[in-house]
Design a protein around this motif. Sequence first.
Motif, PDB file in Angstrom:
ATOM      1  N   UNK A  27       0.833  -1.239  -0.166  1.00  0.00           N
ATOM      2  CA  UNK A  27       0.036  -0.037  -0.040  1.00  0.00           C
ATOM      3  C   UNK A  27       0.887   1.291  -0.027  1.00  0.00           C
ATOM      4  N   UNK A  28       1.922   0.946   0.770  1.00  0.00           N
ATOM      5  CA  UNK A  28       2.837   2.233   0.798  1.00  0.00           C
ATOM      6  C   UNK A  28       4.107   2.143   0.127  1.00  0.00           C
ATOM      7  N   UNK A  29       4.837   0.933   0.377  1.00  0.00           N
ATOM      8  CA  UNK A  29       5.901   0.706  -0.224  1.00  0.00           C
ATOM      9  C   UNK A  29       5.862   0.007  -1.671  1.00  0.00           C
ATOM     10  N   UNK A  30       4.731  -0.713  -1.829  1.00  0.00           N
ATOM     11  CA  UNK A  30       4.370  -1.656  -2.937  1.00  0.00           C
ATOM     12  C   UNK A  30       2.612  -1.500  -3.020  1.00  0.00           C
ATOM     13  N   UNK A  31       2.162  -0.667  -4.202  1.00  0.00           N
ATOM     14  CA  UNK A  31       0.897  -0.824  -4.399  1.00  0.00           C
ATOM     15  C   UNK A  31       0.123  -2.117  -4.360  1.00  0.00           C
ATOM     16  N   UNK A  32      -0.958  -2.229  -3.716  1.00  0.00           N
ATOM     17  CA  UNK A  32      -1.417  -3.673  -3.936  1.00  0.00           C
ATOM     18  C   UNK A  32      -1.629  -4.092  -5.629  1.00  0.00           C
ATOM     19  N   UNK A  85     -14.609  -6.613   6.530  1.00  0.00           N
ATOM     20  CA  UNK A  85     -13.963  -7.685   6.153  1.00  0.00           C
ATOM     21  C   UNK A  85     -13.760  -7.321   4.735  1.00  0.00           C
ATOM     22  N   UNK A  86     -13.145  -8.108   4.003  1.00  0.00           N
ATOM     23  CA  UNK A  86     -13.098  -8.143   2.489  1.00  0.00           C
ATOM     24  C   UNK A  86     -14.004  -9.373   2.043  1.00  0.00           C
ATOM     25  N   UNK A 138     -14.625 -11.638  -3.531  1.00  0.00           N
ATOM     26  CA  UNK A 138     -16.009 -11.540  -4.487  1.00  0.00           C
ATOM     27  C   UNK A 138     -16.111  -9.928  -4.698  1.00  0.00           C
ATOM     28  N   UNK A 139     -16.739  -9.479  -5.751  1.00  0.00           N
ATOM     29  CA  UNK A 139     -17.277  -8.272  -5.937  1.00  0.00           C
ATOM     30  C   UNK A 139     -16.134  -7.403  -6.735  1.00  0.00           C
ATOM     31  N   UNK A 140     -15.204  -8.031  -7.418  1.00  0.00           N
ATOM     32  CA  UNK A 140     -14.313  -7.454  -8.263  1.00  0.00           C
ATOM     33  C   UNK A 140     -14.503  -7.028  -9.640  1.00  0.00           C
ATOM     34  N   UNK A 141     -14.004  -6.246 -10.328  1.00  0.00           N
ATOM     35  CA  UNK A 141     -14.449  -5.973 -11.540  1.00  0.00           C
ATOM     36  C   UNK A 141     -14.216  -7.094 -12.573  1.00  0.00           C
ATOM     37  N   UNK A 142     -15.037  -7.303 -13.378  1.00  0.00           N
ATOM     38  CA  UNK A 142     -15.002  -8.412 -14.421  1.00  0.00           C
ATOM     39  C   UNK A 142     -13.512  -8.634 -15.065  1.00  0.00           C
ATOM     40  N   UNK A 143     -13.073  -9.807 -15.233  1.00  0.00           N
ATOM     41  CA  UNK A 143     -11.883  -9.986 -15.775  1.00  0.00           C
ATOM     42  C   UNK A 143     -10.666  -9.827 -15.028  1.00  0.00           C
ATOM     43  N   UNK A 144     -10.890  -9.428 -13.579  1.00  0.00           N
ATOM     44  CA  UNK A 144      -9.733  -9.249 -12.763  1.00  0.00           C
ATOM     45  C   UNK A 144      -9.032 -10.596 -12.578  1.00  0.00           C
ATOM     46  N   UNK A 145      -7.820 -10.802 -12.346  1.00  0.00           N
ATOM     47  CA  UNK A 145      -7.225 -12.247 -11.728  1.00  0.00           C
ATOM     48  C   UNK A 145      -7.824 -12.251 -10.108  1.00  0.00           C
ATOM     49  N   UNK A 146      -8.043 -13.334  -9.919  1.00  0.00           N
ATOM     50  CA  UNK A 146      -8.498 -13.834  -8.279  1.00  0.00           C
ATOM     51  C   UNK A 146      -7.802 -13.239  -7.507  1.00  0.00           C
ATOM     52  N   UNK A 171      -7.272  -1.004  -3.831  1.00  0.00           N
ATOM     53  CA  UNK A 171      -8.824  -1.081  -4.441  1.00  0.00           C
ATOM     54  C   UNK A 171      -9.454  -2.596  -4.447  1.00  0.00           C
ATOM     55  N   UNK A 172      -8.922  -3.373  -3.362  1.00  0.00           N
ATOM     56  CA  UNK A 172      -9.598  -4.427  -3.223  1.00  0.00           C
ATOM     57  C   UNK A 172     -11.132  -4.131  -2.631  1.00  0.00           C
TER      58      UNK A 172
END
Length: 461
Positions: A80-85, A338-339, A347-355, A329-330
């Motif tokens: 998040x700070x040193x490496x973005x997700x 929770x996530x 669940x709830x990610x944009x279509x086509x995202x890697x899991x 942006x998870x």
Amino acid sequence: MSEPEIAIVGSGPSGFFAAEALLKSDAGVRVDMFDRLPTPYGLVRSGVAPDHQQIKQVVKVFDALATNPKFAFFGNIDIGRDIPLAGLRNRYDAVILAYGASAGTPLPIPGSDLPQSITATDFVGWYNGHPDFAGLEPRFDHECAVVVGHGNVGIDVARILLSDHARLAKTDIADHALEALRESRVRRVHLVGRRGPAQASFTTAELRELLGLPGVRVVIDQDAMQLNEEEQAYLDLPVNAAIKRNVSVMADAIAREAHGEDAKELHLDFLASPMEIEGTDRVRSVRFARNRLEGPADNRKAVPGAEHFAISAGLAISSIGFRGKPLGNAPFDERRGIIPNVAGRVTGEANGSMPLYVAGWIKRGATGVIGTNRADAMETVRTLLSDFREGRWPVKPGRPRTPALLSGSRIDFMDWKRIDAAECLSGREAGRPRRKIVSVAAMLDVARRGEGAVLPSQPVG
Ligand code: NAP
């Protein structure tokens, strides 16, 4: 095809149990584990109470795992700070988020922002030497402290506040906490729950330990212990054996004699909802409404009545649960903290995202004991590997080496072991399991200077 590389964010029990399940699988994966602190183990280091050393033995399993050549630890790296997700997800074939639920829940009442009104999360982090909470400065200058919440964290907090100083001096409690508690004037702790004895979420071993604390007189509201026929029948169901044990441990404590004239007091108070923390410059008292319970025996609700009462106290600790925080942006479920996920797949990610995957408290909320995270992480890894076999996340070609992604000052597992050795050495000299280093700068310094490094001189018990 090159071997799949999995990143795990968080090095607490759920992260390590996920790593264990991955490395034991036949998928031939490599695992890189990231933690924003230079120290691994998450809640085992900064959540488990210092007088519960036995529970911390689980790190031996994690240490053995860390010797696996397919495992690497990247401490002091903040995702998040040193490496973005997003950068991590680009780099790795799959990512498991196992960063826990680190936000405490303040009491949702007026006055909860007063000085000396704190969350159990902060207080536990403070006495356990978590660098984020070293500057908390709780004050023990009043004879009474109020702890709200009838869970095991509330028990831990009450026990630390009431423990004999010599007992704490044999533990790995942070030096600053040991020093501050040496001067403590707290003689009475009210551990207050909004529902009754049969609804408390204590586990029996923890309750028994608290109610048997040497030198502490236990005061329990006997009216609240009276059960009607329906409640007694509910307790008699085999499925409620643990609740019944709790109630009987409380009844035994009522029957016991006081320990002596100078005894401290633990008040186990039921059926009271906090309404306001009173004071102008700091906490002076906590005002409660007297509750009644409504609804069926298996789903009793606390309903505040018109009767109010106040407990004069200098410290008010909210121990009403933990929430996770969002990351990048998870997807995030604000209500539950929770996530959102199904069996560990987000669940709830944009279509086509890697899991994306989750394990531990950020997956299911702050429930269960350390061992619960093993089955939880295994479920996530089963989902992840079945997705892999079904081709939901193909192995990426031509990845950069991980250190190229890093901007901070990375700590590897050998560096951590140098910190560990220095803490244990310093602890041994003081007759304690370890003396924790509580600043990140000092940890980095010790990691660089080597095993024999001497800790900065700090007062000990
Ligand atoms: P917990 O077990 O969920 O207990 C939270 C308590 O807060 C409950 O009594 C709950 O009452 C109360 N509460 C919630 N909202 C409230 C409000 N607005 N006003 C008043 N009271 C409120 O949570 P925890 O103690 O933080 O523990 C988290 C997890 O860690 C648990 O699974 C626990 O067993 C585990 N843990 C284990 C150990 C150990 O094994 N030694 C030690 C520490 C923690 P209601 O029931 O009425 O909602």
